[in-house]
Design a protein around this motif. Structure first.
Motif, short mmCIF file in Angstrom:
data_model
loop_
_atom_site.label_atom_id
_atom_site.label_comp_id
_atom_site.label_asym_id
_atom_site.label_seq_id
_atom_site.Cartn_x
_atom_site.Cartn_y
_atom_site.Cartn_z
N UNK A 1 4.03 1.53 -0.87
CA UNK A 1 4.83 1.64 -2.09
C UNK A 1 3.97 2.13 -3.25
N UNK A 2 2.78 1.55 -3.38
CA UNK A 2 1.91 1.95 -4.49
C UNK A 2 1.56 3.43 -4.37
N UNK A 3 1.28 3.85 -3.15
CA UNK A 3 0.92 5.25 -2.93
C UNK A 3 2.09 6.15 -3.32
N UNK A 4 3.27 5.80 -2.83
CA UNK A 4 4.44 6.63 -3.12
C UNK A 4 4.72 6.66 -4.62
N UNK A 5 4.56 5.49 -5.27
CA UNK A 5 4.82 5.45 -6.72
C UNK A 5 3.85 6.35 -7.46
N UNK A 6 2.57 6.27 -7.09
CA UNK A 6 1.58 7.11 -7.78
C UNK A 6 1.90 8.58 -7.56
N UNK A 7 2.25 8.94 -6.32
CA UNK A 7 2.60 10.34 -6.06
C UNK A 7 3.75 10.78 -6.94
N UNK A 8 4.77 9.92 -6.98
CA UNK A 8 5.97 10.29 -7.72
C UNK A 8 5.65 10.46 -9.20
N UNK B 1 0.84 -1.19 0.00
CA UNK B 1 0.00 0.00 0.00
C UNK B 1 0.88 1.24 0.00
N UNK C 1 2.82 11.20 -10.54
CA UNK C 1 2.03 12.41 -10.75
C UNK C 1 2.88 13.66 -10.60
N UNK C 2 3.79 13.63 -9.63
CA UNK C 2 4.64 14.80 -9.42
C UNK C 2 5.50 15.03 -10.65
#
Lengths: 316, 110
Positions: free
Chosen positions: A107-114, A105, A116-117
């Motif tokens: 990792x997926x969140x951080x990946x999506x943030x990254x 959870x 999008x950023x």
């Protein structure tokens, strides 16, 4: 390594120790068919393990997480149980799975943030350094000009508000505006720095379109007043082909064509000389004209344009 | 099953929350993600080899991620940040490929 298919394939290979235990048990048994299989343990472990009794299955599940590596290698030889084990572990909740869920959870969140950023500032990060420098300079120039304008307008505003010499300031503003508009409309002579572009046309192939392009390019390059062979060129000017040559605003003109343009000389010359621009079009072999450009610090345009009163448009 | 739900929940949270990353963390998040990927592949390999222990996984995950960020942070401070982050990515990349090969062997025996 090919394995003999066994009709009944229990869960095995998850613990080599179990297999070993089964083998020992077999060794203790009276001789029989199964003894041969037990001896041939390297290639034929499956039948040996197949006789493991159900109480040892329980033991097997306990030792999953601590199986030594030697047994792991043996375990890899056996077909399919990995998949079956994965399926079973997947549907059975456990602490390990909860931990995994939490980490996944995060990792997926951080990946999506990254992602999008990155996507949001992609436009600038893809540009090369010279482009960025050019863009920065452009922005600096713009902001400098805008700041100057703010200062000028604020001064005007303050003078108008103080009221002491409101009338005079207002008149001056109006007069300046009239002058600007006169130059723009071509009803007043104009002077200032600029360029003189002479187009010699020995083959007579310079077209009105080419001259129109030249005028448009000068306008793009910031021309403030344009004169073509003694005719003031303004917003409503037109070019056409007459009976014997080019016509500007109804006045026939002849080669050589002389464009007197008031504006920033450097920019105007660059505007004429860029690749595919006026000079390269006019000097192309199909046209064969000769273009000379002379920059001057002081040019005067005396030709005037007579404005026609608008027939339909009224100030709104 | 829970793990898959966790993954999906993470993606949904990332899409819905739309946070602005703290500026402090921004340069290190990519490298931390690569380290996390390495840890997850390692966990999958350990699971398939039957040596997976959740406590070990959590500790190794956190330490890998932190060490990766720390290396790049120190690199930035002493002026070799770009080179060090390349180095870390190369090392972690090699590890990920190794783990992926082991996983492939365990799953497909090929």
């Amino acid at each position: 390594m090919p394995e003999p298919e066994t009709p009944r394939r229990p869960r095995l290979g998850r613990s080599g120790r179990l297999v070993g235990a089964a083998r020992r048990r077999q060794a203790r048994r009276p001789s029989g068919v199964e003894d041969e299989q037990a001896l041939d343990s390297t290639t034929n472990e499956a039948p040996a393990a197949a006789v493991v009794s159900s109480d040892e299955h329980a033991l097997l599940t306990d030792e999953v997480s601590s199986a030594p590596s030697r047994d792991v290698r043996q375990a890899q030889h056996r077909p399919l149980p990995t998949w079956r084990r994965m399926l079973r572990d997947l549907v059975r909740p456990s602490r390990a799975q909860a931990v995994m869920a939490l980490i996944l959870c995060l990792c997926a969140m951080a990946t999506v943030w990254q992602v999008r950023a990155r996507a949001s500032d992609q436009a600038y990060s893809q540009m090369r350094r010279p482009e960025l420098v050019a863009m920065l300079e452009q922005l600096n120039t713009n902001s400098g000009q805008l700041r100057d304008e703010i200062r000028r307008l604020e001064t005007t505003k303050r003078e108008l508000q103080t009221g002491a010499n409101t009338t005079r300031v207002a008149q001056e503003q109006a007069r300046k505006r009239v002058q600007e508009l006169q130059i723009l409309a071509g009803t007043a002579p104009a002077q200032g720095p600029g360029v003189t572009i002479t187009i010699a046309d020995p083959q007579g192939k310079v077209s009105p379109e080419l001259l129109l392009d030249a005028i448009e390019e000068m306008r793009d390059a910031g021309a403030e007043a344009i004169d073509l062979n003694g005719v003031r060129v303004v917003a409503s000017s037109w070019l056409g082909r007459g009976t014997d040559g080019i016509v500007v605003d109804g006045v026939p003109i002849e080669a050589p064509y002389v464009l007197v343009v008031i504006g920033d000389p450097q920019t105007l010359e660059e505007g004429a000389r860029f690749r595919g621009g006026l000079v390269s079009q006019a000097q192309a072999p199909q046209v064969g004209a000769q273009v000379t450009i002379r920059q001057s610090d002081e040019l005067t345009i005396t030709s005037l344009h007579t404005p026609k009163a608008p027939q339909f448009a009224r100030p709104a | 099953m829970i793990a898959i739900f966790g993954l999906l929940l993470g993606i949904v949270l990332g899409l819905v929350l739309e946070p602005t990353l703290p500026a402090m963390l921004q340069p290190y998040l990519p490298i931390m993600l690569v380290a996390a990927m390495d840890a997850i592949f390692g966990a999958a390999r350990a699971y398939l080899e039957g040596t997976f222990v959740d406590k070990v996984f959590v500790v190794s995950f956190l330490s890998n991620v932190l060490i990766a960020a720390l290396i790049v942070f120190i690199g930035d401070r002493i002026g070799v940040g770009a080179q060090l982050s390349t180095g870390v990515v190369v090392v972690l990349g090699i590890r990920i490929f190794n783990n992926a090969a082991a996983i492939r062997r365990a799953l497909l025996r090929a």
